[in-house]
Design an enzyme around this catalytic site. Sequence first.
Site, PDB file in Angstrom:
ATOM      1  N   GLY A 156      17.462  52.409 -10.887  1.00 37.95           N
ATOM      2  CA  GLY A 156      18.352  51.332 -11.278  1.00 37.95           C
ATOM      3  C   GLY A 156      19.558  51.884 -12.013  1.00 37.95           C
ATOM      4  O   GLY A 156      19.510  52.988 -12.575  1.00 37.95           O
TER       5      GLY A 156
ATOM      6  N   GLY B  22      13.935  52.822  -9.697  1.00 28.87           N
ATOM      7  CA  GLY B  22      14.215  51.727  -8.773  1.00 28.87           C
ATOM      8  C   GLY B  22      14.137  52.127  -7.322  1.00 28.87           C
ATOM      9  O   GLY B  22      13.875  51.291  -6.453  1.00 28.87           O
TER      10      GLY B  22
ATOM     11  N   GLU C 252      10.877  57.071 -16.535  1.00 24.99           N
ATOM     12  CA  GLU C 252      11.315  56.139 -17.570  1.00 24.99           C
ATOM     13  C   GLU C 252      11.057  56.619 -18.998  1.00 24.99           C
ATOM     14  O   GLU C 252      11.840  56.310 -19.904  1.00 24.99           O
ATOM     15  CB  GLU C 252      10.658  54.780 -17.352  1.00 24.99           C
ATOM     16  CG  GLU C 252      11.216  53.986 -16.187  1.00 24.99           C
ATOM     17  CD  GLU C 252      10.758  54.484 -14.826  1.00 24.99           C
ATOM     18  OE1 GLU C 252      11.324  54.057 -13.814  1.00 24.99           O
ATOM     19  OE2 GLU C 252       9.809  55.310 -14.776  1.00 24.99           O
TER      20      GLU C 252
ATOM     21  N   ASP D 160       8.372  50.732 -14.273  1.00 19.98           N
ATOM     22  CA  ASP D 160       8.371  49.350 -13.801  1.00 19.98           C
ATOM     23  C   ASP D 160       8.535  49.355 -12.289  1.00 19.98           C
ATOM     24  O   ASP D 160       8.087  50.273 -11.630  1.00 19.98           O
ATOM     25  CB  ASP D 160       9.456  48.530 -14.518  1.00 19.98           C
ATOM     26  CG  ASP D 160      10.867  48.953 -14.167  1.00 19.98           C
ATOM     27  OD1 ASP D 160      11.092  50.140 -13.849  1.00 19.98           O
ATOM     28  OD2 ASP D 160      11.779  48.093 -14.204  1.00 19.98           O
TER      29      ASP D 160
END
Length: 372
Positions: A65, A114, A137, A145
Amino acid sequence: MSDHISTSVADGVGRITLERPQALNALSYEMIRALTAVFDAWRHDPEVSMVVMDGAGERGFCAGGDVRELYGYTTAGHIAEALRFFRDEYRLNSAIAHYPKPVVAIMDGITMGGGIGLAGHASIRIVTERSRVAMPETRIGFTPDVGGTWLLGRAPGELGTHLALNSRTMDAADAMHAGFADAFVPSERIPHLLQALEERADPGTPWEIVMLFDETPGPSTLAAARPWVDACYSAPTVGAIIERLRAVGEGRADVAGQSDAAAHAYAAAAADELETLSPTALTITLEAVRRARTLKTLEDALEQEFRAVSWFIGEHDLHEGIRAQVIDKDRNPTWDPPTLDDIPPTLAARVLTEQLHDPVWPERAGDVSARS
């Protein structure tokens, strides 16, 4: 349609290419919305019988992301926009996982965060010798996530725990062993694979065609490390994991397969690394991966991740991690609290269960096993 997404339909194949190579095809909110629109449009399109996803350039499929965009949202106090980013991204991840047509993801080069959300839930996940796969992360004071905890929780033994806490990068062999990829195709053969998928020569199913190009990537270092990884990362807390890693690193632990000098160095380096990362992120990540093992569906994991994300976006360590790694690039974050001993013992359970904002799927609230 985003300028950073290109699409085409030919001979029954819907092709999606991420077109942001200067940013390693990092996902902006605009790209997430555009991808969602394409998948929605092709769901019932009789001209599309399969979808192929790849990334422009030779460096990566998708680096994750757009954390700069997230940083802008959170530092400006635009929490609603940040939450919208994550909700829509998670819904896209779920849509890919349950898509009624085969989705083939070409994970050539860097595929992280992502990018795993897009490719990791596809029907057929292809890696190459250039693939570098990770959920990184914890390096920015955050937690896995995009369904990452779902995949990590299902890796063999405690490998997923190691991958999550240390943000370890996998090569093709490791990614296949850990359950993040299905087939290895050398990068020079990818154009031929794409042509074969479009021509639909016999055998005709996408998987059968991929198997014509599949090769053996070589041994997995993760697989070789599993005896001591399982022994160390099964400890109940991050602090205890570090203690066990130190014992293996120093040759003090009686672990099958740990007498190898390389294993000693690997374990010691893993302990050193954990001590530089956010104690908050490590504590919550450990609990998140372990809880994900007990969940029934990907959507349950995504909802749990959303509860964690909803909390993290207002916290110091995520802002500081992005600043240190992405904005200022000084690689010298100051975590708060600074040590594992400072973390309240009930923090992880509270973060993962407390619903601070509306869930990703409000219609599922109170019935977490309704969607499969």
